[in-house]
Every structure is written in C-alpha cells, then in structure tokens.
Design a protein around this motif. Structure first.
Motif, mmCIF file in Angstrom:
data_model
loop_
_atom_site.group_PDB
_atom_site.id
_atom_site.type_symbol
_atom_site.label_atom_id
_atom_site.label_comp_id
_atom_site.label_asym_id
_atom_site.label_seq_id
_atom_site.Cartn_x
_atom_site.Cartn_y
_atom_site.Cartn_z
ATOM 1 N N LEU A 139 -4.340 38.027 -47.704
ATOM 2 C CA LEU A 139 -4.583 38.972 -48.793
ATOM 3 C C LEU A 139 -3.382 39.006 -49.733
ATOM 4 O O LEU A 139 -3.533 39.004 -50.964
ATOM 5 C CB LEU A 139 -4.849 40.370 -48.239
ATOM 6 N N SER A 140 -2.188 39.018 -49.150
ATOM 7 C CA SER A 140 -0.980 39.036 -49.971
ATOM 8 C C SER A 140 -0.833 37.754 -50.770
ATOM 9 O O SER A 140 -0.494 37.784 -51.965
ATOM 10 C CB SER A 140 0.248 39.246 -49.077
ATOM 11 N N GLN A 141 -1.093 36.612 -50.152
ATOM 12 C CA GLN A 141 -0.949 35.338 -50.858
ATOM 13 C C GLN A 141 -1.962 35.215 -51.997
ATOM 14 O O GLN A 141 -1.615 34.759 -53.095
ATOM 15 C CB GLN A 141 -1.105 34.181 -49.873
ATOM 16 N N ALA A 142 -3.195 35.606 -51.742
ATOM 17 C CA ALA A 142 -4.209 35.532 -52.796
ATOM 18 C C ALA A 142 -3.860 36.482 -53.939
ATOM 19 O O ALA A 142 -3.978 36.129 -55.117
ATOM 20 C CB ALA A 142 -5.593 35.853 -52.232
ATOM 21 N N LEU A 190 6.081 39.560 -44.326
ATOM 22 C CA LEU A 190 5.262 39.800 -45.516
ATOM 23 C C LEU A 190 6.069 39.565 -46.787
ATOM 24 O O LEU A 190 5.578 38.931 -47.732
ATOM 25 C CB LEU A 190 4.732 41.238 -45.489
ATOM 26 N N THR A 191 7.293 40.047 -46.814
ATOM 27 C CA THR A 191 8.141 39.891 -47.993
ATOM 28 C C THR A 191 8.470 38.427 -48.240
ATOM 29 O O THR A 191 8.381 37.937 -49.375
ATOM 30 C CB THR A 191 9.446 40.695 -47.823
ATOM 31 N N TYR A 192 8.814 37.720 -47.183
ATOM 32 C CA TYR A 192 9.172 36.307 -47.317
ATOM 33 C C TYR A 192 7.977 35.491 -47.796
ATOM 34 O O TYR A 192 8.085 34.685 -48.728
ATOM 35 C CB TYR A 192 9.682 35.759 -45.982
ATOM 36 N N ILE A 193 6.831 35.702 -47.167
ATOM 37 C CA ILE A 193 5.647 34.906 -47.512
ATOM 38 C C ILE A 193 5.133 35.265 -48.908
ATOM 39 O O ILE A 193 4.765 34.383 -49.691
ATOM 40 C CB ILE A 193 4.547 35.091 -46.446
ATOM 41 N N GLY A 194 5.125 36.547 -49.230
ATOM 42 C CA GLY A 194 4.692 36.945 -50.568
ATOM 43 C C GLY A 194 5.581 36.359 -51.646
ATOM 44 O O GLY A 194 5.098 35.848 -52.667
ATOM 45 N N ALA A 195 6.899 36.428 -51.441
ATOM 46 C CA ALA A 195 7.832 35.867 -52.417
ATOM 47 C C ALA A 195 7.728 34.343 -52.472
ATOM 48 O O ALA A 195 7.855 33.745 -53.545
ATOM 49 C CB ALA A 195 9.256 36.296 -52.083
ATOM 50 N N LEU A 196 7.475 33.720 -51.325
ATOM 51 C CA LEU A 196 7.306 32.266 -51.292
ATOM 52 C C LEU A 196 6.116 31.845 -52.147
ATOM 53 O O LEU A 196 6.183 30.858 -52.898
ATOM 54 C CB LEU A 196 7.107 31.803 -49.848
ATOM 55 N N TYR A 197 5.037 32.631 -52.091
ATOM 56 C CA TYR A 197 3.862 32.247 -52.865
ATOM 57 C C TYR A 197 3.955 32.654 -54.322
ATOM 58 O O TYR A 197 3.257 32.073 -55.167
ATOM 59 C CB TYR A 197 2.578 32.708 -52.150
ATOM 60 N N LEU A 198 4.804 33.599 -54.635
ATOM 61 C CA LEU A 198 5.152 33.793 -56.040
ATOM 62 C C LEU A 198 5.852 32.546 -56.555
ATOM 63 O O LEU A 198 5.566 32.068 -57.660
ATOM 64 C CB LEU A 198 6.052 35.021 -56.203
ATOM 65 N N GLN A 199 6.767 31.992 -55.760
ATOM 66 C CA GLN A 199 7.447 30.745 -56.145
ATOM 67 C C GLN A 199 6.446 29.618 -56.351
ATOM 68 O O GLN A 199 6.503 28.897 -57.354
ATOM 69 C CB GLN A 199 8.449 30.335 -55.080
ATOM 70 N N HIS A 200 5.517 29.456 -55.417
ATOM 71 C CA HIS A 200 4.523 28.385 -55.558
ATOM 72 C C HIS A 200 3.668 28.593 -56.809
ATOM 73 O O HIS A 200 3.335 27.633 -57.513
ATOM 74 C CB HIS A 200 3.638 28.316 -54.318
ATOM 75 N N ALA A 201 3.305 29.844 -57.086
ATOM 76 C CA ALA A 201 2.508 30.134 -58.280
ATOM 77 C C ALA A 201 3.269 29.784 -59.543
ATOM 78 O O ALA A 201 2.726 29.157 -60.469
ATOM 79 C CB ALA A 201 2.107 31.604 -58.289
ATOM 80 N N VAL A 202 4.551 30.177 -59.586
ATOM 81 C CA VAL A 202 5.367 29.909 -60.775
ATOM 82 C C VAL A 202 5.547 28.405 -60.972
ATOM 83 O O VAL A 202 5.414 27.885 -62.087
ATOM 84 C CB VAL A 202 6.735 30.609 -60.638
ATOM 85 N N MET A 203 5.827 27.684 -59.897
ATOM 86 C CA MET A 203 6.021 26.237 -60.014
ATOM 87 C C MET A 203 4.737 25.531 -60.441
ATOM 88 O O MET A 203 4.762 24.613 -61.263
ATOM 89 C CB MET A 203 6.532 25.662 -58.696
#
Length: 216
Positions: free
Chosen positions: A80-83, A165-178
């Motif tokens: 849910l957080s990643q989506a 949750l914080t690490y994975i959410g921030a990681l997928y913000l990075q993937h989204a931005v890239m």
C-alpha cells in the motif's frame, strides 16, 4: 518515445548481474531489440540500469531486502505504501507495478482503486490509513511528519516496523523520481503541462485583463 539514456543490448551485457537478470526476465531475448516483460512493461528500467552494473546489483538487492521473510512489516502495508508513493510522486510505473503486487496479495480491486483518494475512502482500516498518511508525509513533505501522526502510527506498529516502512517508502520515492527523470517504463511519456497554442493568426493577449470586470 524511448528512455533518455542508452540501453544496453544483450550482446554488450557482460556483468553477471546483467546477464542473470536478462535471462530471467526476458527468457533469452535481447530486451532492447525485443522489449517486454511478463507484467506488460517494456523492461527498459533494466536495460538502462545495466549501464552501471553495480548500481543495478544494489537495486536488485534492495528488492530482495524489502521482500525478505525477515521483514516485520506486513506485505499488505508495504505494498500500500509503495503504490501510494508511486501515485503521489507521479510515477505511473511505480504505481502500476505495485497495484499488481497488491493484487498478487489478493487485495481487492476496490481497495486498489481507492489508493489515489484514500482520504475519502472507507475501505482502509485504521492502521492502513496511518500508513498511507505517513507515506504522503514522506513524499509530499519530504519526511516532515506531525507528532500526532507519528504517535498514532507508533500505537499501531513497532519501532522496527516503522523503520522498515520509512526505508521502503523512501526507497520507492527514489525509484519513482528516477523513473520519471530518465523516462523509463510507463514514465516514458510527454510532459503534460505545456502551452496550448492560440488559434492561428491571433494576436498575443493578456487573458487576465480580458476577463477582468472593469471598475464600475
């Protein structure tokens, strides 16, 4: 359209991480000449990241980390957080892929469809709403989380789960931005905010002045 960076064809793929992932995902095909993955994406995230094999390997290790059985955070909350991170960051690729991951966890289509408007949806329980709100703080506010929200989240999740949750959410913000910056996969699309041309032959006009009501 195509990604902004060069893709690495199979004939140039020498690093073990690249050859292994190419064989696994593309079943022996050259993914540049014959793109396409099982999820319907072109697969050019992989062919672009193959430019720097140790970066690709680091990313793949990250995928393994967040899906490890050692994780304490429930997979449903994670996805849910990643989506939501993908939607909030404007990455059609991250959002789309993790909607599919939610479906693989047997999350209903009504819940998945409500992620963009979760604040007005009744299908999320208290913990899920806190996770989604926290994810919004990670993406929209770059980690600025109100104490009240954090305390409420801490009432539902352990410190260890919140760190994951914080690490994975921030990681997928990075993937989204890239993905958006490099225009890979479903983020390879034109800029939607452009000037709409005036009719041919028209003169430059101050539209605000045109529609303003004159003082009486």
């Amino acid at each position: 359209m195509a990604p902004r960076l060069r893709q690495v064809p199979k004939a140039e793929a020498e690093a073990p991480i690249v050859t292994v992932m190419y064989d696994f995902l593309f079943e022996g095909r050259d993914p540049v000449a014959e793109p396409g993955t099982a999820t319907g994406s072109p697969g050019d995230w992989w062919t672009v990241f193959a430019l720097v094999p140790d970066v690709l390997e680091h990313a793949v290790q990250g995928f393994g980390l967040y899906q490890s059985p050692d994780r304490l955070l429930a997979p449903r909350l994670r996805e849910l957080s990643q989506a939501r991170a993908g939607w909030a960051a404007g990455s059609q690729f991250v959002y789309s892929q993790h909607c599919k991951s939610l479906r693989a966890l047997e999350v209903g289509d009504d819940v998945i469809a409500a992620i963009p408007h979760w604040t007005a949806a009744s299908c999320f329980d208290e913990t899920e709403r806190l996770v989604l709100a926290y994810t919004d703080c990670l993406v929209f506010d770059r980690g600025r989380v109100p104490d009240g929200l954090f305390d409420a989240l801490r009432g539902q999740l352990s410190d260890e789960e919140i760190l994951e949750l914080t690490y994975i959410g921030a990681l997928y913000l990075q993937h989204a931005v890239m993905s958006r910056a490099l225009r890979t996969e479903f983020d390879d699309r034109p800029e939607p905010i452009v000037e709409v041309a005036a009719p041919e032959g028209s003169e430059a006009r101050d539209v605000g002045s045109d529609i303003s009501i004159p003082n009486q």
